[in-house]
Design a protein around this motif. Structure first.
Motif, short mmCIF file in Angstrom:
data_model
loop_
_atom_site.label_atom_id
_atom_site.label_comp_id
_atom_site.label_asym_id
_atom_site.label_seq_id
_atom_site.Cartn_x
_atom_site.Cartn_y
_atom_site.Cartn_z
N TYR A 29 -50.88 -45.87 -54.66
CA TYR A 29 -51.65 -47.15 -54.91
C TYR A 29 -51.27 -48.27 -53.58
N PHE A 32 -53.26 -47.19 -50.90
CA PHE A 32 -54.81 -47.79 -51.32
C PHE A 32 -54.76 -49.18 -50.84
N VAL A 36 -56.94 -51.00 -48.35
CA VAL A 36 -58.02 -52.11 -48.46
C VAL A 36 -57.93 -53.23 -47.46
N LEU A 54 -60.26 -64.03 -47.68
CA LEU A 54 -60.01 -62.46 -48.02
C LEU A 54 -58.95 -61.79 -47.80
N VAL A 57 -56.10 -62.53 -50.07
CA VAL A 57 -56.10 -61.81 -51.13
C VAL A 57 -55.61 -60.52 -51.04
N ALA A 58 -56.04 -59.68 -49.80
CA ALA A 58 -55.68 -58.35 -49.54
C ALA A 58 -54.08 -57.96 -49.29
N HIS A 61 -52.45 -58.40 -52.56
CA HIS A 61 -52.73 -57.14 -53.47
C HIS A 61 -51.86 -56.30 -52.89
N LEU A 64 -48.33 -57.24 -54.33
CA LEU A 64 -48.47 -56.84 -55.74
C LEU A 64 -48.23 -55.34 -55.86
N ALA A 65 -48.69 -54.55 -55.14
CA ALA A 65 -48.78 -53.02 -55.43
C ALA A 65 -47.13 -52.71 -54.94
N LEU B 101 -52.98 -53.74 -63.04
CA LEU B 101 -52.92 -53.50 -61.61
C LEU B 101 -54.41 -52.66 -61.37
N PHE B 108 -61.23 -56.57 -57.32
CA PHE B 108 -61.24 -56.98 -55.82
C PHE B 108 -62.39 -55.79 -54.86
N LEU B 134 -65.13 -48.43 -49.91
CA LEU B 134 -64.11 -49.10 -49.15
C LEU B 134 -63.88 -48.37 -47.64
#
Lengths: 76, 206
Positions: A29, A32, A36, A54, A57-58, A61, A64-65, B101, B108, B134
């Motif tokens: 993840y 991933f 992203v 954006l 936010v990426a 993300h 967070l992962a 998650l 997103f 993506l």
């Protein structure tokens, strides 16, 4: 004398295996989330949009992962 | 040399300003942006001006938004159906965190795909940016003067209520057809394209 087959099954560390699988999935993840982030950069280079954060936010993300991976490492 | 013809209202403001589309928005999140001033794209030339920026109608996002809402509510069902009780407590907590998650990643990804799949009409050409997933990107474009035929379809209850449809633009260029899927106010887009084609024809004649 034959060993009890159930004792072998009970001795098998099921949750240890599950933990490794969960950690592997979370590692995937993170990859991933990194893809992203790269893709958002590519999209923003094609159509630069400054008003919508954006990239932020990426990045959030991805952080967070990584945080969830570290949490899983500590909790499981 | 005397002028053969001088327009009487040369310096007067335009008597019939273009009608403002009711679905047109100035926000970056709008699906129909008329004359956007703060957007550029990588292959845009200096003198080229974006006349229209289109995305799929916002209503097309409803299916995945509903799915996300259902997914967010799913863990509450565990109070009634204790499906995760066979796991140790720490695994149950991690399962919930990973579930949310996953939901964040769906939101997103779906938003990015909607946001960056844009159709841009400039005064020179029509450009279709497609980010299918993506990892896959395709950019299709056709010059305005190469456009041969344009049709739009608007079938179904939802499309009629929310006034959106598909536009097919046939060109004489290398790309035979450019499709605009589920764009708002397709008749207005066709009208705008027609105006641009006429302007381009006049420019070519001069």
């Amino acid at each position: 004398m034959n060993p009890d087959p159930f004792s072998i099954i009970n001795a098998f560390p099921v949750w240890q295996v599950v933990k490794i699988m969960v950690l592997f999935l979370l590692l995937m993840y993170i990859v991933f989330a990194f893809v992203v982030l790269k893709q958002v950069n590519l999209m923003l280079s094609t159509i630069p949009v400054t008003k919508v954060p954006l990239r932020l936010v990426a990045v959030f993300h991805l952080i967070l992962a990584i945080s969830v991976f570290v949490l899983a490492l500590l909790v499981l | 040399m005397p002028d053969i013809y001088v327009s009487e209202n040369k310096d007067q403001p335009n008597q019939n300003p273009p009608e403002k589309n009711p679905q047109a928005g100035s926000s970056m999140l709008a699906a129909y942006i008329d004359n956007p001033t703060d957007i550029r794209f990588d292959t845009q030339s200096e003198e080229e001006k974006i006349m229209l920026l289109l995305r799929k109608h916002v209503i097309t996002n409803v299916p995945w938004i509903l799915l996300v809402i259902l997914m967010m509510m799913a863990p509450f069902l565990l109070n009634f159906f204790p499906l995760l009780d066979f796991m140790p407590a720490n695994f149950q907590v991690m399962a919930l965190i990973i579930w949310y998650l996953l939901i964040i990643s769906i939101i997103f990804e779906q938003f990015l795909i909607w946001f960056f799949n844009v159709y841009i009409i400039t005064d020179e050409r029509v450009v279709d940016f497609d980010f299918h997933s993506l990892l896959y990107k395709s950019v299709t474009e056709a010059k305005i003067n190469k456009i041969q035929d344009k049709t739009y379809t608007m079938g179904g209850l939802v499309r009629t209520i929310f006034n959106y449809g598909d536009i097919k633009i046939q060109t004489a260029g290398a790309v035979p057809e450019i499709d605009f899927d589920a764009v708002p106010c397709p008749s207005d887009v066709i009208k705008k394209l027609e105006e641009l084609i006429n302007i381009e024809e006049v420019e070519e004649r001069q």
